[in-house]
Motif scaffolding. Structure first.
Motif, PDB file in Angstrom:
ATOM      1  N   GLN A  88       0.852  -1.199   0.000  1.00  0.00           N
ATOM      2  CA  GLN A  88       0.000   0.000   0.000  1.00  0.00           C
ATOM      3  C   GLN A  88       0.882   1.243   0.000  1.00  0.00           C
ATOM      4  O   GLN A  88       0.757   2.098  -0.872  1.00  0.00           O
ATOM      5  CB  GLN A  88      -0.927  -0.004   1.224  1.00  0.00           C
ATOM      6  CG  GLN A  88      -1.908  -1.157   1.248  1.00  0.00           C
ATOM      7  CD  GLN A  88      -2.719  -1.184   2.532  1.00  0.00           C
ATOM      8  OE1 GLN A  88      -2.467  -0.422   3.469  1.00  0.00           O
ATOM      9  NE2 GLN A  88      -3.695  -2.071   2.595  1.00  0.00           N
ATOM     10  N   CYS A  89       1.773   1.318   0.977  1.00  0.00           N
ATOM     11  CA  CYS A  89       2.736   2.415   1.036  1.00  0.00           C
ATOM     12  C   CYS A  89       3.674   2.313  -0.163  1.00  0.00           C
ATOM     13  O   CYS A  89       4.035   1.219  -0.590  1.00  0.00           O
ATOM     14  CB  CYS A  89       3.516   2.329   2.345  1.00  0.00           C
ATOM     15  SG  CYS A  89       4.898   3.478   2.459  1.00  0.00           S
ATOM     16  N   GLY A  90       4.074   3.441  -0.685  1.00  0.00           N
ATOM     17  CA  GLY A  90       4.947   3.432  -1.864  1.00  0.00           C
ATOM     18  C   GLY A  90       6.421   3.358  -1.546  1.00  0.00           C
ATOM     19  O   GLY A  90       7.248   3.598  -2.414  1.00  0.00           O
ATOM     20  N   GLY A  91       6.765   3.020  -0.305  1.00  0.00           N
ATOM     21  CA  GLY A  91       8.164   3.039   0.098  1.00  0.00           C
ATOM     22  C   GLY A  91       8.918   1.753  -0.160  1.00  0.00           C
ATOM     23  O   GLY A  91       9.551   1.578  -1.196  1.00  0.00           O
ATOM     24  N   CYS A  92       8.861   0.827   0.761  1.00  0.00           N
ATOM     25  CA  CYS A  92       9.720  -0.368   0.733  1.00  0.00           C
ATOM     26  C   CYS A  92       9.131  -1.437  -0.174  1.00  0.00           C
ATOM     27  O   CYS A  92       8.281  -2.209   0.253  1.00  0.00           O
ATOM     28  CB  CYS A  92       9.909  -0.904   2.149  1.00  0.00           C
ATOM     29  SG  CYS A  92      10.497   0.340   3.294  1.00  0.00           S
ATOM     30  N   ASP A  93       9.597  -1.503  -1.406  1.00  0.00           N
ATOM     31  CA  ASP A  93       8.973  -2.360  -2.406  1.00  0.00           C
ATOM     32  C   ASP A  93       9.690  -3.687  -2.637  1.00  0.00           C
ATOM     33  O   ASP A  93       9.312  -4.448  -3.528  1.00  0.00           O
ATOM     34  CB  ASP A  93       8.845  -1.620  -3.735  1.00  0.00           C
ATOM     35  CG  ASP A  93      10.164  -1.029  -4.212  1.00  0.00           C
ATOM     36  OD1 ASP A  93      11.189  -1.235  -3.536  1.00  0.00           O
ATOM     37  OD2 ASP A  93      10.175  -0.368  -5.256  1.00  0.00           O
ATOM     38  N   LEU A  94      10.736  -3.997  -1.838  1.00  0.00           N
ATOM     39  CA  LEU A  94      11.433  -5.278  -2.002  1.00  0.00           C
ATOM     40  C   LEU A  94      11.421  -6.115  -0.720  1.00  0.00           C
ATOM     41  O   LEU A  94      12.247  -7.010  -0.566  1.00  0.00           O
ATOM     42  CB  LEU A  94      12.883  -5.066  -2.446  1.00  0.00           C
ATOM     43  CG  LEU A  94      13.154  -4.955  -3.945  1.00  0.00           C
ATOM     44  CD1 LEU A  94      14.652  -4.966  -4.210  1.00  0.00           C
ATOM     45  CD2 LEU A  94      12.484  -6.072  -4.735  1.00  0.00           C
ATOM     46  N   GLN A  95      10.485  -5.847   0.161  1.00  0.00           N
ATOM     47  CA  GLN A  95      10.418  -6.619   1.401  1.00  0.00           C
ATOM     48  C   GLN A  95      10.125  -8.095   1.154  1.00  0.00           C
ATOM     49  O   GLN A  95      10.390  -8.934   2.013  1.00  0.00           O
ATOM     50  CB  GLN A  95       9.349  -6.055   2.334  1.00  0.00           C
ATOM     51  CG  GLN A  95       9.746  -4.784   3.039  1.00  0.00           C
ATOM     52  CD  GLN A  95       8.758  -4.417   4.127  1.00  0.00           C
ATOM     53  OE1 GLN A  95       8.291  -5.269   4.879  1.00  0.00           O
ATOM     54  NE2 GLN A  95       8.402  -3.139   4.192  1.00  0.00           N
ATOM     55  N   HIS A  96       9.569  -8.408  -0.014  1.00  0.00           N
ATOM     56  CA  HIS A  96       9.241  -9.799  -0.322  1.00  0.00           C
ATOM     57  C   HIS A  96      10.461 -10.610  -0.760  1.00  0.00           C
ATOM     58  O   HIS A  96      10.343 -11.809  -1.030  1.00  0.00           O
ATOM     59  CB  HIS A  96       8.161  -9.859  -1.412  1.00  0.00           C
ATOM     60  CG  HIS A  96       8.568  -9.193  -2.693  1.00  0.00           C
ATOM     61  ND1 HIS A  96       8.574  -7.836  -2.852  1.00  0.00           N
ATOM     62  CD2 HIS A  96       8.989  -9.704  -3.885  1.00  0.00           C
ATOM     63  CE1 HIS A  96       8.965  -7.527  -4.074  1.00  0.00           C
ATOM     64  NE2 HIS A  96       9.235  -8.647  -4.726  1.00  0.00           N
ATOM     65  N   LEU A  97      11.638  -9.954  -0.812  1.00  0.00           N
ATOM     66  CA  LEU A  97      12.881 -10.629  -1.198  1.00  0.00           C
ATOM     67  C   LEU A  97      13.836 -10.629  -0.004  1.00  0.00           C
ATOM     68  O   LEU A  97      14.010  -9.601   0.656  1.00  0.00           O
ATOM     69  CB  LEU A  97      13.513  -9.896  -2.384  1.00  0.00           C
ATOM     70  CG  LEU A  97      14.781 -10.493  -3.006  1.00  0.00           C
ATOM     71  CD1 LEU A  97      14.539 -11.892  -3.537  1.00  0.00           C
ATOM     72  CD2 LEU A  97      15.311  -9.583  -4.111  1.00  0.00           C
ATOM     73  N   SER A  98      14.465 -11.773   0.278  1.00  0.00           N
ATOM     74  CA  SER A  98      15.386 -11.863   1.410  1.00  0.00           C
ATOM     75  C   SER A  98      16.504 -10.838   1.254  1.00  0.00           C
ATOM     76  O   SER A  98      16.886 -10.480   0.131  1.00  0.00           O
ATOM     77  CB  SER A  98      15.972 -13.266   1.521  1.00  0.00           C
ATOM     78  OG  SER A  98      16.849 -13.534   0.435  1.00  0.00           O
ATOM     79  N   ILE A  99      17.053 -10.382   2.365  1.00  0.00           N
ATOM     80  CA  ILE A  99      18.029  -9.293   2.314  1.00  0.00           C
ATOM     81  C   ILE A  99      19.285  -9.690   1.542  1.00  0.00           C
ATOM     82  O   ILE A  99      19.841  -8.891   0.786  1.00  0.00           O
ATOM     83  CB  ILE A  99      18.379  -8.798   3.739  1.00  0.00           C
ATOM     84  CG1 ILE A  99      19.201  -7.502   3.675  1.00  0.00           C
ATOM     85  CG2 ILE A  99      19.089  -9.874   4.536  1.00  0.00           C
ATOM     86  CD1 ILE A  99      18.469  -6.322   3.086  1.00  0.00           C
ATOM     87  N   ASP A 100      19.739 -10.939   1.697  1.00  0.00           N
ATOM     88  CA  ASP A 100      20.919 -11.369   0.938  1.00  0.00           C
ATOM     89  C   ASP A 100      20.642 -11.351  -0.553  1.00  0.00           C
ATOM     90  O   ASP A 100      21.486 -10.921  -1.353  1.00  0.00           O
ATOM     91  CB  ASP A 100      21.347 -12.771   1.376  1.00  0.00           C
ATOM     92  CG  ASP A 100      21.970 -12.787   2.762  1.00  0.00           C
ATOM     93  OD1 ASP A 100      22.403 -11.713   3.231  1.00  0.00           O
ATOM     94  OD2 ASP A 100      22.019 -13.878   3.380  1.00  0.00           O
TER      95      ASP A 100
END
Length: 457
Positions: A88-100
């Protein structure tokens, strides 16, 4: 017989039937890429190795965009989004991918863009990425406000993805905890004010000298509103300022009086951070650009200085210098440092920072760095050059390389595409790419920052 125009349906925007596609890679903006009928299909939210169900939302001659409907086979790199406002928020768009996997993707995207548009990144050139904590890394944020006429409540949050709508939030996991913890009580406070229908944004900053909140106001506050704000700031132990339509700041409450603080002529305390292992103090005002990831900024400045290897007898030029983020630490080691910036207010702040740090070998100038610089008094032969431009890059400034003739150029970039384009200019002028680093300034997002070192052949 009269004929009337009848608009044809826009086929490029119509949803297709559901399709099953296999995602092969991510683009540099973090969208999944698949193939369908000879076209590249961009699918936000999809990851490499996944089989997904999508609907095409837009079709062009060579590519299409799609909406992710479902994930039929997941990749092990898929992560569960931590934020309740994700998608919904337009900020963090890669949270669905592991940090590594995020960092591997950013490294690959950076090198691919450079190789495609400028120069092959050969073995030994790409260095280890500069990384920080995955969460709670932002020391600054601007929260938008919206008065909901139906609920009669003021909403505080961030812009929705691809929209001007505001997503009301209670916390933000990429903000410093001291800032995230302020969002809910600040929302409650603002809804108690008579001025809640006319308030602008709220800027929150975590600095070395405390937490600062700047409230944008469009009308003068009533005394009762000012008192509520002061009581809130006192209870939360924060510095609280207001900013009016002319950009004028007024201090409502100062949390404490540490002796290391700097007070401006109009008695406004401003935030600052330290660099060069505490040897330099860098003050800034609301509206001034500063890097929001404090840890990455410290490491980035240190690496830039290591790559430039300044010497006591050298003249170093820092273009797009801001309030002196690189210039001030460089002045500790070089004989003569010149900083140039396009925003007059930031030039004034940079000069004040040099004065407060008792650095007499540094001079700041105001200039439009996209304009003709042939008459600029500061332009001339230098030993080394540092560039830290905005997303548009430094293409126009690099046209004056033949007059500057630096032996080394460190280019700090927030847009790999403009870095790759500008690298072509440097290579054409006789420089070679010696080092390239990905700076993970914004974990959980697709944004890629980088630093490149160019040296004369």
């Amino acid at each position: 017989m009269a004929q009337f125009f009848k608009a044809k349906p826009n086929k490029t925007k119509q949803l297709s039937a559901k399709l099953s596609l296999t995602v092969t890679q991510l683009d540099h903006l973090g969208a999944g890429i698949a193939q369908h009928n000879g076209k590249v299909v961009f699918i936000p939210g999809a990851l490499p190795g996944e089989k997904v169900t999508v609907q095409l939302t837009e079709q062009k001659k060579k590519y299409a965009k799609a909406k992710l409907i479902g994930i039929d086979e997941k990749t092990p790199n898929r992560a569960k989004a931590k934020c309740p406002h994700y998608q919904q928020c337009g900020g963090c768009d890669l949270q669905h991918l592991s940090i590594d996997a995020q960092r591997q993707h950013k490294q690959a995207a950076l090198t691919n863009l450079m190789s495609k548009l400028a120069v092959d990144v050969e073995d030994g050139i790409l260095t280890e990425p500069v990384v920080s904590e995955d969460w709670h890394y932002r020391r600054r944020a601007r929260l938008a406000t919206l008065f909901n006429k139906k609920s009669k409540m003021l909403e505080l949050g961030f812009r929705a993805a691809n929209s001007n709508n505001i997503v009301q939030i209670k916390q933000c996991d990429v903000l410093a905890k001291s800032l995230s913890n302020l969002i809910t009580p600040f929302t409650a406070l603002l809804n108690q004010l008579h001025a809640k229908t006319t308030l602008g944004h709220v800027e929150l900053t975590e600095a070395e000298n405390g937490v600062f909140a700047v409230l944008r106001i469009t009308k003068a506050l009533k005394e009762s509103d000012s008192q509520l704000l002061i009581e809130f700031a006192k209870a939360q132990k924060i510095h609280l300022l207001t900013q009016d339509n002319e950009g004028q700041l007024q201090s409502l409450f100062v949390a404490d009086e540490p002796p290391a603080d700097v007070i401006t002529e109009n008695h406004i305390r401003l935030p600052f951070y330290r660099l060069a292992e505490g040897q330099v103090q860098c003050q800034f005002s609301p509206g001034n650009f500063v890097q929001v990831n404090a840890d990455i900024n410290q490491k980035m400045v240190a690496q830039a200085i290591e790559w430039l290897a300044p010497k006591e007898n050298e003249r170093i030029l820092d273009l797009f210098c801001g309030v002196g983020n690189f210039s001030l630490p460089l002045a500790l080691q070089a004989a003569d440092v010149v900083g140039v910036e396009g925003v007059p207010e930031m030039v004034a702040q940079a000069n004040q920072n040099a004065k407060e740090n008792q650095l007499n070998n540094i001079h700041f100038y105001h200039a439009d760095l996209s304009a003709d610089l042939s008459e600029a008094s500061w332009l001339g032969q230098i030993d080394k050059l540092l560039l830290d431009p905005a997303r548009a890059g430094a293409y126009e400034s690099l046209q004056w390389l033949s007059k500057m003739k630096p032996a080394k150029v460190v280019y700090v970039s927030c847009n790999p595409a403009s870095l790759a384009r500008d690298s072509q200019v440097l290579i054409e002028q006789g420089y070679q790419l010696s080092k390239l680093t990905m700076l993970d300034m914004f974990p959980q997002t697709h944004h890629i920052e980088a630093m490149a070192l160019f040296e004369t052949r």
